[in-house]
Every structure is written in C-alpha cells, then in structure tokens.
Scaffold this motif. Sequence first.
Motif, short mmCIF file in Angstrom:
data_model
loop_
_atom_site.label_atom_id
_atom_site.label_comp_id
_atom_site.label_asym_id
_atom_site.label_seq_id
_atom_site.Cartn_x
_atom_site.Cartn_y
_atom_site.Cartn_z
N LYS A 10 0.50 -0.68 -0.28
CA LYS A 10 -0.30 0.07 -0.13
C LYS A 10 0.94 1.34 0.08
CE LYS A 10 -4.55 -1.76 0.25
NZ LYS A 10 -5.44 -1.48 -0.84
N THR A 14 1.02 4.24 -4.78
CA THR A 14 -0.10 5.59 -5.38
C THR A 14 0.44 6.01 -6.69
OG1 THR A 14 1.93 6.73 -4.73
CG2 THR A 14 0.60 6.14 -2.97
N SER A 81 -0.60 2.61 -9.14
CA SER A 81 0.29 2.83 -9.91
C SER A 81 0.65 2.78 -10.92
CB SER A 81 1.67 2.21 -9.54
OG SER A 81 2.69 2.36 -7.50
#
Length: 102
Positions: A10, A14, A81
């Motif tokens: 996690k 992003t 991502s």
Amino acid sequence: MRKAEKMSKKKFDTLWHGLIPALILPAIVLLGFWIIRSDRGFLDFLVQFQEMNMLSKVVSLCAIPNLLLFFIYIWTMRNFSARGVIFATLLLALIMVILKFV
C-alpha cells in the motif's frame, strides 16, 4: 506477516509512484537515443526532428517502455501505480498531438 506485506504494498501503490517514473522513463529513453544517434547538441537534435515532422513519432517511441512499467505494476498488484502510468502516457499522447500540429 500478511498484514505487514499488505502495508508495504500500500505504501508504494499510489498514483504518484506510477506517474513520476512513467514521465521520467521516456525522457531517459530520449536521452539515450540522443546519445547513441547524434553528435549534435540536444536542442539541435530535437529541432532537427521537428523540422522533419518526426518529433511526435520519436516521443511516441520513447513512451513504449511505459508498457513494461505498466505490466510490472499490474503483476505486482499495484493498481493505483498502474493508473499513474496510464495518466502519464495520456499526458505524453497530448504532447504528441501538440507537437504534430504545431
């Protein structure tokens, strides 16, 4: 242990962790292409391709490594991502369209 693995994934999943490398990678490929193929300065190299109406094609070829980056993020379950890579590729497509018609 499973929770720690999920937390580490996690942390790097992003939009920014996909966007920034996907913008840098085509620039590195373009610089590599310039180093291999040209004995001129970098701006002269770009102007030469612009005069031949090929700069948008060169930029599009430099975006191909983003495909590998996208699949690496998909295979490692970093979907946010991967979205960043798609967003960066769309930005590059916009730049290609601008270069094509300017």
